[in-house]
Design a protein around this motif. Sequence first.
Motif, PDB file in Angstrom:
ATOM      1  N   ALA A  63       0.492  -1.522  -0.054  1.00 46.40           N
ATOM      2  CA  ALA A  63       0.336  -0.310   0.004  1.00 46.40           C
ATOM      3  C   ALA A  63       0.864   1.305   0.414  1.00 46.40           C
ATOM      4  O   ALA A  63       0.322   2.213   0.105  1.00 46.40           O
ATOM      5  CB  ALA A  63      -0.798  -0.101   1.425  1.00 46.40           C
ATOM      6  N   ALA A  64       2.101   1.345  -0.669  1.00 41.51           N
ATOM      7  CA  ALA A  64       2.674   2.122  -0.172  1.00 41.51           C
ATOM      8  C   ALA A  64       2.349   3.163  -0.899  1.00 41.51           C
ATOM      9  O   ALA A  64       2.233   5.480  -0.436  1.00 41.51           O
ATOM     10  CB  ALA A  64       4.469   2.378  -1.039  1.00 41.51           C
ATOM     11  N   PRO A  65       2.380   3.306  -2.533  1.00 34.86           N
ATOM     12  CA  PRO A  65       1.717   4.150  -2.949  1.00 34.86           C
ATOM     13  C   PRO A  65       0.620   4.689  -2.374  1.00 34.86           C
ATOM     14  O   PRO A  65       0.464   6.200  -2.943  1.00 34.86           O
ATOM     15  CB  PRO A  65       0.768   3.791  -4.335  1.00 34.86           C
ATOM     16  CG  PRO A  65       2.147   2.249  -4.091  1.00 34.86           C
ATOM     17  CD  PRO A  65       2.221   2.352  -3.176  1.00 34.86           C
ATOM     18  N   ALA A 137      11.894  -6.243  10.027  1.00 35.50           N
ATOM     19  CA  ALA A 137      11.514  -4.697  10.272  1.00 35.50           C
ATOM     20  C   ALA A 137      10.556  -4.253   8.880  1.00 35.50           C
ATOM     21  O   ALA A 137      11.430  -4.953   7.546  1.00 35.50           O
ATOM     22  CB  ALA A 137      12.336  -3.784  10.163  1.00 35.50           C
ATOM     23  N   ASN A 138      10.219  -3.988   8.642  1.00 33.51           N
ATOM     24  CA  ASN A 138       9.292  -3.201   7.114  1.00 33.51           C
ATOM     25  C   ASN A 138       9.883  -1.665   6.825  1.00 33.51           C
ATOM     26  O   ASN A 138       9.798  -0.948   7.631  1.00 33.51           O
ATOM     27  CB  ASN A 138       7.408  -3.379   7.265  1.00 33.51           C
ATOM     28  CG  ASN A 138       6.784  -2.856   5.935  1.00 33.51           C
ATOM     29  OD1 ASN A 138       8.121  -2.490   4.808  1.00 33.51           O
ATOM     30  ND2 ASN A 138       5.715  -3.020   5.856  1.00 33.51           N
ATOM     31  N   ARG A 139      10.922  -1.912   5.533  1.00 37.45           N
ATOM     32  CA  ARG A 139      11.144  -0.081   5.331  1.00 37.45           C
ATOM     33  C   ARG A 139      10.327   0.137   5.048  1.00 37.45           C
ATOM     34  O   ARG A 139      10.721   1.474   4.949  1.00 37.45           O
ATOM     35  CB  ARG A 139      12.921  -0.651   4.194  1.00 37.45           C
ATOM     36  CG  ARG A 139      13.158  -1.467   4.562  1.00 37.45           C
ATOM     37  CD  ARG A 139      14.711  -2.198   3.104  1.00 37.45           C
ATOM     38  NE  ARG A 139      14.357  -0.673   2.602  1.00 37.45           N
ATOM     39  CZ  ARG A 139      14.913  -0.502   1.761  1.00 37.45           C
ATOM     40  NH1 ARG A 139      15.257  -1.665   0.820  1.00 37.45           N
ATOM     41  NH2 ARG A 139      15.727   0.421   0.952  1.00 37.45           N
ATOM     42  N   VAL A 140       9.005   0.410   4.807  1.00 36.74           N
ATOM     43  CA  VAL A 140       7.768   1.504   4.007  1.00 36.74           C
ATOM     44  C   VAL A 140       7.303   1.380   5.091  1.00 36.74           C
ATOM     45  O   VAL A 140       7.181   1.375   6.618  1.00 36.74           O
ATOM     46  CB  VAL A 140       7.243   0.429   3.484  1.00 36.74           C
ATOM     47  CG1 VAL A 140       5.587   1.593   3.406  1.00 36.74           C
ATOM     48  CG2 VAL A 140       7.805  -0.119   2.169  1.00 36.74           C
ATOM     49  N   ASP A 141       7.390   3.042   5.828  1.00 38.50           N
ATOM     50  CA  ASP A 141       7.148   3.569   7.038  1.00 38.50           C
ATOM     51  C   ASP A 141       5.160   3.556   6.301  1.00 38.50           C
ATOM     52  O   ASP A 141       4.842   3.944   6.049  1.00 38.50           O
ATOM     53  CB  ASP A 141       7.131   5.233   6.520  1.00 38.50           C
ATOM     54  CG  ASP A 141       7.518   5.952   8.048  1.00 38.50           C
ATOM     55  OD1 ASP A 141       5.585   5.995   8.180  1.00 38.50           O
ATOM     56  OD2 ASP A 141       7.866   6.910   8.367  1.00 38.50           O
TER      57      ASP A 141
END
Length: 255
Positions: A63-65, A137-141
């Motif tokens: 869902a980053a975008p 860890a998830n690199r995406v904030d």
Amino acid sequence: MIPKINGLGRSFAGVAAYCLHDAPEPDDRSPETSERVAWTDTRNLATIRPERAARLMAATAKAAPDLKRRAGGARGGRKLAKPVLHYSLSRAREETPTRQEMSQAVDGSLEALGMEGHEALIVAHDDTRHPHVQVIANRVDPETGKAAKLGNSKLRLSRWAEGYGREQGRIRCERRVTNNERRRTGAEVLRPIWDRALAGGAGRRGPGPGGPGRGLARGSRPVPQGRAGRAGQGARRQRPADRAEGARDVPKGAA
């Protein structure tokens, strides 16, 4: 404290399956048992269940975008190919840290990486003489959708580990202190030749508590840091975070 970056990967489910089960054996590459798992925990996730945590982190990365758009940022840009960061924190053999102490160390390491607000799954293992935890860890904030910047991540963890040792009142790795001081003054950091062989894949004995290259003789001449890592990077064994997807490029390892 010994931090080690195991790699970047595409599959949260793949590295979680590796950490949440016993170590693979030649006759059982995908064990279903979990005897080495002492405890698990999560960060910035709406669950404490490890399997669900892996699914939620994958959903956040996908869902980053949309997260970027909602945060008012640009929706474009390249898709993050490897949102998984996998690293470990190990203690000395004679140490018997509590769960709280290990959890606090994880929090400190995430902060050192600038990822204190990111989602993470923590898995503690007790199958070696060194108490250690695996951190996925998830690199995406989860708030902004932006990827964590991991430049100099090995150096950041090394400096954090040095500070952690000082807080505990005992420096267990004098070489780390020496190397960090040389970095602060702009001096060249030297690596013993057995580290070069380890990075390049020479002298392997297979996986184990000491890792590849355990049998190399000590006392050899030092070589400048960085040469061997570039020369031998292609020979490194594949890391758990990439194994599920078949990727091969792995960042430089232990801090």
